[in-house]
Design a protein around this motif. Structure first.
Motif, mmCIF file in Angstrom:
data_model
loop_
_atom_site.group_PDB
_atom_site.id
_atom_site.type_symbol
_atom_site.label_atom_id
_atom_site.label_comp_id
_atom_site.label_asym_id
_atom_site.label_seq_id
_atom_site.Cartn_x
_atom_site.Cartn_y
_atom_site.Cartn_z
ATOM 1 N N THR A 244 27.392 95.259 135.961
ATOM 2 C CA THR A 244 26.450 95.039 134.801
ATOM 3 C C THR A 244 25.125 95.273 135.020
ATOM 4 N N ARG B 217 30.587 97.705 130.968
ATOM 5 C CA ARG B 217 30.021 96.965 132.245
ATOM 6 C C ARG B 217 31.349 96.533 132.744
ATOM 7 N N PHE B 218 31.407 96.548 133.909
ATOM 8 C CA PHE B 218 32.567 96.168 134.998
ATOM 9 C C PHE B 218 32.189 94.744 135.320
ATOM 10 N N GLY B 219 31.008 94.054 135.081
ATOM 11 C CA GLY B 219 30.969 92.587 135.599
ATOM 12 C C GLY B 219 30.149 92.890 137.079
#
Lengths: 248, 84
Positions: free
Chosen positions: A220, A244-246
């Motif tokens: 993110t 976003r993957f976090g």
């Protein structure tokens, strides 16, 4: 007739692991055989569901790494405290099965077509996976759309698909790959060795005057910093698509 | 809490609505900003909270239980879903 409209409803399918490929010490690709797979678009993902013997279920999303022209393959990075990824990276062997649903999502997707808009792909870590599907799709369809991948990795050993990227870039068909190493560049490295900041994007990214389609994927904080900087540099916000993957 | 985006709930939404919603156009009931659902901000815990990236208004809340799915859309002025 009400209630019978067939919308291709999302259902859980059974995937069988056909082949595994070790990409880096932390990352593995699972090539899958999925009866009922409807075919995917480059950039889409799937939801994977694992069920424990006591019935406990864990669900995670993984990007499809392969071109739409090839069988579905997932590239998974092991998260040390993960519930799902350690199993997929360390334990799964060919013949094992798990549930998945997909392909999912039409927003973070690139279809090779006649339009000549250049492609700008910006990857942080394993955010390269859906972007690799786009580059593979570009290659498999014979597209010559100018494309540039800006790929931020911690070290050279953390670069996923390194050999394939170098091979693709050496074909001379208007694909450029720009690496930057944020932790430890390889010995003798003369390229970028820092985060993807404004100056790096100004130098290494396709300029806004060329009106590229932009896809940014990664953790993110990476995605938001890159997307903000691209807009400051003049890219239209509507042209910059993010996933976003976090947490990083 | 880590911020995600609408892509991360594509499967949940498609499971509920029967089609991909990430390309649907949402209009914020707070500031009027128009964005595709894939670009909206998402926070996930026991449930899902979707916020406007511009004004941070809550646009959608989703809670799934084994018995039912609960969806609150009161912050979303409209949602345009293309035919087909």
């Amino acid at each position: 007739m009400a209630g019978t409209a067939v919308l291709g409803r999302l259902t859980w399918l059974v995937a069988e692991v056909a082949e595994t490929v070790t990409e880096t010490p932390h990352v593995r690709t699972l090539v899958l055989d999925v009866p009922g797979w409807a075919g995917h678009r480059a950039g889409q993902h799937v939801d994977v569901r694992l069920t424990a013997e006591d019935g406990y279920q864990a669900e995670r999303s993984y990007s499809v790494a392969s071109a739409p022209e090839d069988p579905p393959a997932l590239t998974v990075e092991r998260l040390e405290d993960g519930e799902v990824s350690p199993y997929l990276v360390d334990d799964v062997v060919p013949g094992d099965r798990f549930e998945l649903r997909g392909p999912i999502g039409g927003y973070f997707v690139w279809d090779a077509d006649a339009r000549e808009d250049p492609l700008l792909l910006v990857a942080g870590g394993s955010g390269v996976v859906p972007l690799m599907a786009m580059l593979r799709h570009r290659q498999r369809t014979g597209s010559n759309v100018p494309a540039r991948l800006v790929y931020s990795a911690r070290t050279l050993d953390d670069v996923i698909y390194r050999n394939e990227l170098d091979t693709l870039a050496a074909r001379g068909d208007a694909l450029e790959v720009v690496y930057t190493f944020t932790r430890e560049p390889p010995p003798g490295w003369t390229g970028y060795a820092r985060r993807v900041d404004m100056d790096l994007l100004r130098e290494a990214a396709v300029p806004p005057q060329e009106n590229p389609r932009v896809f940014v994927c990664g953790p993110t904080s990476f995605v938001e910093a890159v997307a903000d900087n691209l807009v400051v540099l003049g890219h239209r916000p509507g042209r910059v698509r993010t996933e976003r993957f976090g947490g990083s | 809490m880590t911020r995600l985006d609408g892509n991360s709930i594509a499967g949940v939404l498609e499971g509920i609505f029967g089609r991909d919603l990430t390309v649907a156009l949402g209009v914020c009931g707070g500031c009027g900003a128009e964005r595709q659902v894939g670009a909206l901000h998402v926070y996930r815990a026991a449930g899902i909270v979707v916020r406007c990236p511009d004004c941070h208004m809550v646009l959608m809340r989703v809670v799934e239980t084994p018995q039912r799915t609960w969806i609150d859309l009161q912050g979303m002025a409209s949602l345009q879903i293309a035919a087909g």
